[in-house]
Design a protein around this motif. Sequence first.
Motif, PDB file in Angstrom:
ATOM      1  N   ALA A 239       0.837  -1.197   0.000  1.00 28.02           N
ATOM      2  CA  ALA A 239       0.000   0.000   0.000  1.00 28.02           C
ATOM      3  C   ALA A 239       0.876   1.253   0.000  1.00 28.02           C
ATOM      4  O   ALA A 239       0.749   2.131   0.859  1.00 28.02           O
ATOM      5  CB  ALA A 239      -0.936  -0.003   1.212  1.00 28.02           C
ATOM      6  N   ALA A 240       1.762   1.324  -0.982  1.00 23.33           N
ATOM      7  CA  ALA A 240       2.789   2.365  -1.009  1.00 23.33           C
ATOM      8  C   ALA A 240       2.201   3.770  -1.091  1.00 23.33           C
ATOM      9  O   ALA A 240       1.227   4.027  -1.793  1.00 23.33           O
ATOM     10  CB  ALA A 240       3.718   2.128  -2.199  1.00 23.33           C
ATOM     11  N   ASP A 241       2.829   4.679  -0.365  1.00 23.51           N
ATOM     12  CA  ASP A 241       2.515   6.109  -0.416  1.00 23.51           C
ATOM     13  C   ASP A 241       3.784   6.829  -0.850  1.00 23.51           C
ATOM     14  O   ASP A 241       4.733   6.940  -0.078  1.00 23.51           O
ATOM     15  CB  ASP A 241       2.057   6.596   0.959  1.00 23.51           C
ATOM     16  CG  ASP A 241       1.778   8.095   0.990  1.00 23.51           C
ATOM     17  OD1 ASP A 241       1.872   8.750  -0.072  1.00 23.51           O
ATOM     18  OD2 ASP A 241       1.480   8.611   2.083  1.00 23.51           O
ATOM     19  N   TYR A 265      -0.542  -3.609  -3.972  1.00 21.81           N
ATOM     20  CA  TYR A 265      -1.382  -2.417  -3.871  1.00 21.81           C
ATOM     21  C   TYR A 265      -2.831  -2.776  -3.541  1.00 21.81           C
ATOM     22  O   TYR A 265      -3.312  -3.871  -3.880  1.00 21.81           O
ATOM     23  CB  TYR A 265      -1.344  -1.631  -5.182  1.00 21.81           C
ATOM     24  CG  TYR A 265      -1.931  -2.365  -6.374  1.00 21.81           C
ATOM     25  CD1 TYR A 265      -3.274  -2.188  -6.735  1.00 21.81           C
ATOM     26  CD2 TYR A 265      -1.163  -3.221  -7.146  1.00 21.81           C
ATOM     27  CE1 TYR A 265      -3.818  -2.849  -7.821  1.00 21.81           C
ATOM     28  CE2 TYR A 265      -1.700  -3.896  -8.235  1.00 21.81           C
ATOM     29  CZ  TYR A 265      -3.028  -3.701  -8.571  1.00 21.81           C
ATOM     30  OH  TYR A 265      -3.568  -4.368  -9.647  1.00 21.81           O
ATOM     31  N   PRO A 266      -3.566  -1.870  -2.875  1.00 19.49           N
ATOM     32  CA  PRO A 266      -4.985  -2.087  -2.600  1.00 19.49           C
ATOM     33  C   PRO A 266      -5.778  -2.192  -3.899  1.00 19.49           C
ATOM     34  O   PRO A 266      -5.510  -1.474  -4.859  1.00 19.49           O
ATOM     35  CB  PRO A 266      -5.384  -0.835  -1.801  1.00 19.49           C
ATOM     36  CG  PRO A 266      -4.111  -0.339  -1.220  1.00 19.49           C
ATOM     37  CD  PRO A 266      -3.058  -0.644  -2.241  1.00 19.49           C
ATOM     38  N   MET A 290       0.819  -6.412  -7.820  1.00 13.74           N
ATOM     39  CA  MET A 290      -0.163  -7.424  -7.431  1.00 13.74           C
ATOM     40  C   MET A 290      -1.201  -6.777  -6.517  1.00 13.74           C
ATOM     41  O   MET A 290      -0.847  -6.072  -5.579  1.00 13.74           O
ATOM     42  CB  MET A 290       0.526  -8.580  -6.701  1.00 13.74           C
ATOM     43  CG  MET A 290      -0.415  -9.707  -6.288  1.00 13.74           C
ATOM     44  SD  MET A 290       0.429 -10.947  -5.241  1.00 13.74           S
ATOM     45  CE  MET A 290       1.719 -11.513  -6.342  1.00 13.74           C
ATOM     46  N   SER A 291      -2.471  -6.997  -6.791  1.00 11.80           N
ATOM     47  CA  SER A 291      -3.531  -6.396  -5.983  1.00 11.80           C
ATOM     48  C   SER A 291      -3.845  -7.254  -4.769  1.00 11.80           C
ATOM     49  O   SER A 291      -3.583  -8.469  -4.749  1.00 11.80           O
ATOM     50  CB  SER A 291      -4.798  -6.208  -6.818  1.00 11.80           C
ATOM     51  OG  SER A 291      -5.330  -7.464  -7.189  1.00 11.80           O
ATOM     52  N   MET A 296      -6.497   1.445   1.797  1.00  4.15           N
ATOM     53  CA  MET A 296      -5.312   2.244   1.511  1.00  4.15           C
ATOM     54  C   MET A 296      -4.368   2.292   2.709  1.00  4.15           C
ATOM     55  O   MET A 296      -3.161   2.427   2.537  1.00  4.15           O
ATOM     56  CB  MET A 296      -5.719   3.670   1.124  1.00  4.15           C
ATOM     57  CG  MET A 296      -6.451   3.764  -0.208  1.00  4.15           C
ATOM     58  SD  MET A 296      -5.416   3.183  -1.576  1.00  4.15           S
ATOM     59  CE  MET A 296      -4.095   4.386  -1.520  1.00  4.15           C
ATOM     60  N   ARG A 297      -4.912   2.185   3.917  1.00  4.47           N
ATOM     61  CA  ARG A 297      -4.085   2.128   5.129  1.00  4.47           C
ATOM     62  C   ARG A 297      -4.368   0.814   5.845  1.00  4.47           C
ATOM     63  O   ARG A 297      -5.232   0.749   6.713  1.00  4.47           O
ATOM     64  CB  ARG A 297      -4.371   3.324   6.036  1.00  4.47           C
ATOM     65  CG  ARG A 297      -3.952   4.659   5.427  1.00  4.47           C
ATOM     66  CD  ARG A 297      -4.140   5.786   6.407  1.00  4.47           C
ATOM     67  NE  ARG A 297      -3.709   7.052   5.851  1.00  4.47           N
ATOM     68  CZ  ARG A 297      -3.726   8.216   6.512  1.00  4.47           C
ATOM     69  NH1 ARG A 297      -4.176   8.249   7.764  1.00  4.47           N
ATOM     70  NH2 ARG A 297      -3.322   9.325   5.932  1.00  4.47           N
TER      71      ARG A 297
END
Length: 317
Positions: A239-241, A265-266, A290-291, A296-297
């Motif tokens: 869930a990269a920011d 990722y979400p 990959m999902s 997101m958090r």
Amino acid sequence: MAIQQHYSALLVLLALLVTTPVTAQDGEPADNGNQNQEDGAAAAEEGETPPAEPLQRIFIRSSGDAGALAQQYPHLAVWLEPEDEPRVLALVEREVTARPSGGVVILAGEGQSANDSLLKGLRSRLSEAGWATMTLGLEQPSPSLEMARERLADNAPSGDGDGDAEADSVMIDVNDEAARDLLEAHRKTIGARLTAAVAWFTGKQYQRVILVGVGRGADEVRAFLPEAPAGVSQAVWVAADFGGQSPATISDALSGETTPILDLYPSRNGDVAGRQAAFRRAGIASYQAMSAPVPMRPAGRDAGVIANRLLGWLGKE
């Protein structure tokens, strides 16, 4: 009459006390804000660049009491000694299988401790699957670091268009340089921590070391990859920011990188499509997205899903 005169004198004295300006306390220097403004105005009249504010080097605030956490989990606590940096607490769960698969270093999102519920869940699940797992907290950024990031962001304005163009250009350059210095100091600190974490595993003869970054911690792992020790075999972003950085900026910074990267990722995150395209254009074949059905958090309840995705990917490498 005497009483009335005395009462009038008291009223006058009270009025004087209320209207008299308050001065600095005894033994303390007076505020120099006006003096600084006068110095800046004088410099501007003479065509000189006003003196720059001193660069604030303290850029992160502690997200928790590491000492208290170490006392609470003495069987997990490991104090890392990063080069030229203060020591930092890590929590480590060794593998519970007969043969270890390797070591995993998980860097938390900003403001999360080494025992955040998500990290705690991942640490437990991965150690049960044969991976010795270390978790590191990440402090909340200071306002000065936040401002430096905003100033250097891809979509930051280049100027307000007013005033003398040459003077504005000089001030922009000075401020950008200060922001870059601040970000570089921050990167150096986090990089030293990750280097110490990897060294801890390699010193104990773990052949594979995986770097995992959660949230903003994923961006720290990304920035560290070009200088990561040879012991790092793979990297994972959860869930990269990336703080508003464009996909092109992210992929360009990893140009030539051969370390396998999993971008977990979400499922509802639409930004990853741009990253996938940018990495494909940059020719970074080691990148895979990959999902996962997580928000997101991600929180502790999402640890199982994330661990399963991570272990499945590691098993294929």
